[in-house]
Design a protein around this motif. Structure first.
Motif, short mmCIF file in Angstrom:
data_model
loop_
_atom_site.label_atom_id
_atom_site.label_comp_id
_atom_site.label_asym_id
_atom_site.label_seq_id
_atom_site.Cartn_x
_atom_site.Cartn_y
_atom_site.Cartn_z
N UNK A 141 40.69 113.12 -53.60
CA UNK A 141 41.23 112.92 -54.96
C UNK A 141 41.61 111.45 -54.98
N UNK A 142 41.58 110.99 -56.33
CA UNK A 142 41.81 109.42 -56.47
C UNK A 142 42.87 109.60 -57.58
N UNK A 143 44.01 108.74 -57.69
CA UNK A 143 44.83 108.53 -58.59
C UNK A 143 45.43 106.95 -58.65
N UNK A 144 46.09 106.87 -59.89
CA UNK A 144 46.53 105.60 -59.88
C UNK A 144 48.12 105.72 -60.43
N UNK A 145 48.83 104.92 -60.25
CA UNK A 145 50.20 104.86 -60.66
C UNK A 145 50.29 103.46 -61.49
N UNK A 146 50.30 103.81 -62.64
CA UNK A 146 50.10 102.84 -63.88
C UNK A 146 51.45 102.66 -64.68
N UNK A 147 52.17 101.68 -64.77
CA UNK A 147 53.32 101.45 -65.32
C UNK A 147 54.49 102.99 -65.15
N UNK A 148 54.38 102.99 -63.80
CA UNK A 148 55.54 104.11 -63.23
C UNK A 148 54.85 105.56 -63.71
N UNK A 149 53.61 105.69 -63.94
CA UNK A 149 53.14 107.23 -64.48
C UNK A 149 51.96 107.08 -63.73
N UNK A 150 51.89 108.27 -63.08
CA UNK A 150 50.65 108.79 -62.13
C UNK A 150 49.52 109.43 -62.78
N UNK A 151 48.32 108.85 -62.79
CA UNK A 151 47.20 109.49 -63.34
C UNK A 151 46.12 109.63 -62.48
N UNK A 152 45.41 111.10 -62.90
CA UNK A 152 44.28 111.31 -62.12
C UNK A 152 43.18 110.42 -62.51
N UNK A 153 42.37 109.96 -61.51
CA UNK A 153 41.42 109.04 -62.18
C UNK A 153 39.92 109.67 -61.82
N UNK A 154 40.04 111.04 -61.27
CA UNK A 154 38.75 111.99 -61.47
C UNK A 154 38.42 112.65 -62.63
N UNK A 155 39.35 112.49 -63.52
CA UNK A 155 39.12 113.16 -64.77
C UNK A 155 39.46 112.09 -65.81
N UNK A 157 41.90 90.91 -66.83
CA UNK A 157 42.06 89.65 -66.68
C UNK A 157 43.29 88.89 -66.53
N UNK A 158 43.87 88.25 -65.44
CA UNK A 158 44.88 87.39 -65.75
C UNK A 158 44.75 86.13 -65.35
N UNK A 159 45.38 85.29 -65.41
CA UNK A 159 45.05 83.87 -64.94
C UNK A 159 44.54 83.61 -63.56
N UNK A 160 45.40 84.55 -62.59
CA UNK A 160 45.42 84.42 -61.18
C UNK A 160 44.03 85.18 -60.67
N UNK A 161 43.61 86.18 -61.63
CA UNK A 161 42.48 87.13 -61.15
C UNK A 161 41.83 87.86 -62.34
N UNK A 162 40.52 87.41 -62.16
CA UNK A 162 39.66 87.96 -63.64
C UNK A 162 39.56 89.62 -63.51
N UNK A 163 39.78 89.96 -62.27
CA UNK A 163 39.61 91.54 -62.14
C UNK A 163 40.99 92.11 -61.51
N UNK A 164 42.19 91.76 -62.09
CA UNK A 164 43.23 92.01 -61.61
C UNK A 164 43.66 93.44 -61.77
N UNK A 165 43.93 94.36 -60.59
CA UNK A 165 44.23 95.67 -60.62
C UNK A 165 45.67 95.89 -61.15
N UNK A 166 45.85 96.56 -62.31
CA UNK A 166 47.10 96.64 -62.86
C UNK A 166 47.68 97.86 -62.56
N UNK A 167 47.42 98.39 -61.19
CA UNK A 167 48.05 99.73 -60.76
C UNK A 167 47.92 99.70 -59.53
N UNK A 168 48.57 100.79 -58.97
CA UNK A 168 48.38 101.04 -57.36
C UNK A 168 47.47 102.27 -57.48
N UNK A 169 46.35 101.98 -56.68
CA UNK A 169 45.28 103.26 -56.57
C UNK A 169 45.32 103.84 -55.17
N UNK A 170 45.47 105.09 -55.27
CA UNK A 170 45.59 106.00 -53.91
C UNK A 170 44.41 106.96 -53.95
N UNK A 171 43.53 106.69 -53.03
CA UNK A 171 42.33 107.59 -52.57
C UNK A 171 42.70 108.41 -51.53
#
Ligand SMILES: Nc1ncnc2c1ncn2[C@@H]1O[C@H](COP(=O)(O)OP(=O)(O)OP(=O)(O)O)[C@@H](O)[C@H]1O
Length: 736
Positions: A142-156, A205-219
């Motif tokens: 299963x793969x999910x991300x926590x983005x702006x304090x919401x949990x989203x399913x990344x597999x769908x 993209x942020x100034x410090x990282x062009x591919x910055x992860x904006x979420x916590x990802x949990x596999x």
């Protein structure tokens, strides 16, 4: 041959305690950075030059440290591979990558095509093991991300902005409701699924990282390992977590949208810091609920999982403060102790086989299920074992359990005889062969004849069925008795628990925000505040007034001296309360509160609970004592079951009094005011009834003259409007 009944028992703790393993990795300088020697690796220590006093070197020691030249393979082989062995033996394990933005977390966890990271390597290795093992191994992810304090399913594909709910089962295991679990049969299949899922992840993209992860990802990788010869099934799970990086918004130069994300990221990382701090200090209260991330990771920090945290460091003086803070965080993390548990199921048939063989032959056999552990644990739920009359206890399988696992009806047994490596030492692999290599022939060849087996099966089935029937009957009786009296109350209690939970989370949120704000610079405060105002305005434009108000209030934490914001908040509050048109802008009018008012009147008609907003408004106004008096005085009259007396209550006429009497005659006395709903008392009537009872009760309690001012009454119990009964019942239960 199928055995219909299996049973859940306890797995015990094979490794009594295991500290969180902390590994540190310093990334190389990137092409645009100016190299210096502020950070260095020395064996298992990181050395940094104190910026304030360059003659001073600060040294931090960890389980392992890796420098800029360390290859992905080295880190994997040394520290991740040994963990897989434990997962295959039924333990849960978690690996987090932690560090400031751009420090190499995604590189470490995910990597690239040329330099694959921990995630692809783990899956590849698991499939290699699966394909060569003599045991049956199933792999799901299963793969999910926590983005702006919401949990989203990344597999769908994302179909809602609210995200998935985090729940806790009765054994206190945390799980994400409705999260997709996908069975994967090959590494190629995983690659396909994973790369599609990664596209759903929130990056920018942020100034410090062009591919910055904006979420916590949990596999999460769920590994089921069935050993048919031993009759055991082991359930291991590994969480691979790429945390979003903490950000200093002065340096990222984030715009509004990135700032809102950044505020959520920093807040959850702050919460993680608080959890680590509390655990390392041995506090009695661990603030897991302060963020979605810490709540989901509850089991990995101070819980039943083996955990390893990879601290990613950006080299160079430019990141000195971040490095210093990260290393101090890592030092605290080292102190956290987990209590890993094995999740194992043993087939009933196998236990029977073992028992039958053991007796006549008088030989000592190794039974994988050692029940002694379970027996010694007095706190756990017990029930008798139909095979031996010994008791086995019910296990709460590792946290973040899935529904399927929780519903499992097989035997969970302690596995004291399983040996575990001390995985905290570097390079401790090699035990996979022990588990999956050639198994001891003697232990597998103890086979019963088909006839013997069938006989055992028959006896077992009969005994178990009798047992089950008996228990079933007992349970049905209990349930029907409970339902008769308690069903309405218990149903509302469930509602209440949800409300309580939500409110607790809200309260935590409000209590953590001010602390966080203290840490920010004035510029960051202004940026955060403005970003929130922009977000609030968006909600307001869509007539989502309550969320808009909540967000403006959050913005106020950052901008307390902002007078126009304060004016806007009070205008909005007033508008929501009265539903009237309010002028709060110099340049125009807005109709506010209309929608809320519509919702309320509709809610009443459909007997839906009021919005959370109205609950909070009423909730703290009456003391437990006063409610008790109110309740007692009403129920005293109602339970006389005398229509004449009941009619004396305000708002109750002939027909309603008769219904109440009939209800009491058939169901017994009404014990809770909330149950009046079932005796035909509507919310509107109840509000009148309570209003009068409150006056009477107060009068009795304080000898106040009837028209005197009551502090609680005056302060917002709005009984002049109809009260929705479910809402009302919640209030009462809160006070119970
Ligand atoms: N060990 C390493 N070797 C080579 N390059 C690296 C290493 N670690 C990181 N990098 C490079 O540094 C850059 C930033 O790394 P990465 O995106 O992994 O950071 P991050 O910590 O995940 O950032 P964020 O929190 O913003 O997502 C990338 O270009 C990555 O390729």
């Amino acid at each position: 041959m199928q055995f219909p009944i299996k049973k859940i028992t306890k797995t015990d703790n094979p490794i009594s305690q295991q500290k969180v393993k902390v590994v540190c990795r310093v990334r190389p300088f990137l092409p645009h950075e100016f190299p210096d020697d502020t950070v260095g690796v020395d064996g298992n220590s990181i050395k940094i030059t104190n910026q304030r006093n360059p003659t001073e070197i600060l040294k931090y020691s960890f389980n392992a440290c890796y420098g800029p030249t360390t290859a992905q393979t080295e880190l994997f082989n040394n520290d991740v591979y040994p963990l897989l062995d434990h997962v295959l033996k039924g333990l849960n394990a978690t690996i987090f990558a932690y560090g400031v933005t751009g420090s190499g977390k995604t590189h470490t966890m995910q990597g690239s095509q040329e330099h694959p990271g921990i995630i692809p390597r783990t899956l590849r290795r698991l499939f290699e093991i699966k394909n060569t093992s003599i045991n049956r191994i199933d792999i799901k992810v299963s793969y999910m991300e926590i983005y702006k304090e919401n949990v989203y399913d990344l597999l769908v594909p994302r179909d809602s902005i609210t995200g998935l709910a985090i729940r806790e089962d009765m054994n206190r295991n945390i799980f994400v409701a409705n999260l997709t679990e996908k069975e994967i049969n090959s590494y190629a299949e995983f690659e396909k699924v994973y790369s599609a899922a990664c596209k759903h992840r929130s990056t920018a993209a942020t100034k410090l990282n062009v591919h910055s992860s904006r979420s916590h990802a949990i596999l999460c990788i769920y590994v089921t390992c069935r050993d048919d010869a031993r009759g055991t099934t082991l359930f291991g799970k590994i969480n691979l977590i790429d945390l979003a990086g903490s950000e200093d918004n002065r340096r990222t130069e984030n715009g509004k949208e990135r700032l809102v994300e950044s505020a959520a990221i920093n807040k959850s990382l702050f919460a993680l810091g608080q959890v680590v701090e509390a655990l390392s200090q041995g506090s009695s209260r661990i603030p897991y609920r302060d963020s979605k991330m810490t709540r989901i990771l509850q089991d990995s920090l101070g819980g039943r999982s083996l955990s390893m945290i990879i601290i990613n460091i950006s080299p160079g003086q430019a990141f000195y403060t971040d490095t210093y803070n990260t290393l101090n965080f890592a030092t605290r993390t080292k102190e956290i102790e987990n209590r890993p548990e094995v999740n194992q199921i043993t087939d009933v048939r196998h236990v029977a086989e073992q028992l039958v063989l053991a007796k006549p032959q008088k030989t000592t056999r190794v039974v994988p299920a050692e029940r002694s552990n379970a027996q010694s644990d007095g706190k756990k739920q017990r029930f008798s074992d139909p095979l031996s009359d010994k008791t086995l206890s019910l296990n709460n399988k590792g946290a973040m359990s899935t529904k399927n696992e929780r519903l499992s009806d097989s035997i969970f047994v302690s596995t004291k005889n399983v040996k575990f490596h001390d995985f905290s030492s570097k390079g401790s692999h090699g035990c996979l062969a022990e588990t999956f290599g050639t198994r001891n022939a003697a232990s597998t060849k103890a086979v019963l004849s088909e006839k013997q087996l069938e006989e055992i099966e028959k006896k077992l089935t009969m005994k178990m069925e009798a047992n089950i029937d008996e228990k079933l009957e007992k349970r049905i009786k209990e349930i029907s008795v409970k339902q008769e009296f308690l069903s309405p109350v218990s149903q509302q209690k469930a509602n209440f628990e949800e409300t309580l939970q939500e409110r607790l989370e809200q309260r935590m949120e409000t209590s953590i925000e001010p602390q966080l704000v203290q840490l920010l610079t004035p510029e960051t405060k202004i940026k955060n505040g403005r970003a929130l105002i922009a977000l609030g305005r968006m909600h307001e434009k869509q007539d989502e007034l309550v969320p808009a108000l909540e967000i403006y209030e959050k913005a106020q934490v950052y901008l307390p001296e902002y007078v126009r914001l304060a004016t806007k908040i009070s205008a909005l509050k007033e508008g929501i309360k009265t539903g009237k048109v309010i002028k709060y802008k110099a340049n125009g009018q807005r109709r506010i509160g209309e929608r809320l008012r519509r919702e309320r009147s509709q809610g009443d008609k459909e007997n839906k609970p009021y919005s959370r907003d109205s609950l909070t408004k009423d909730q703290p106004m009456m003391s437990t004592e006063n409610w008790q008096l109110v309740k007692e005085s009403i129920l005293k009259v109602i339970n006389t079951a005398d229509a004449k007396q009941i009619k004396s209550l305000k708002g109750i006429g002939n027909a309603r009094a008769r219904t109440i009497v009939e209800y009491i005659n058939s169901h017994g006395p009404i014990l809770e005011i909330s149950s009046l709903e079932y005796a035909g008392v509507s919310g509107k009537v109840l509000s009148k009834l309570v209003k009068v009872a409150m006056r009477r009760a107060m009068l009795e309690a304080s000898n106040m003259p009837l028209n005197d001012h009551w502090p609680f009454y005056d302060r917002k119990i709005h009984l002049d409007r109809p009260i929705n009964i479910t809402h009302y019942a919640r209030l009462i239960i809160i006070r119970d």
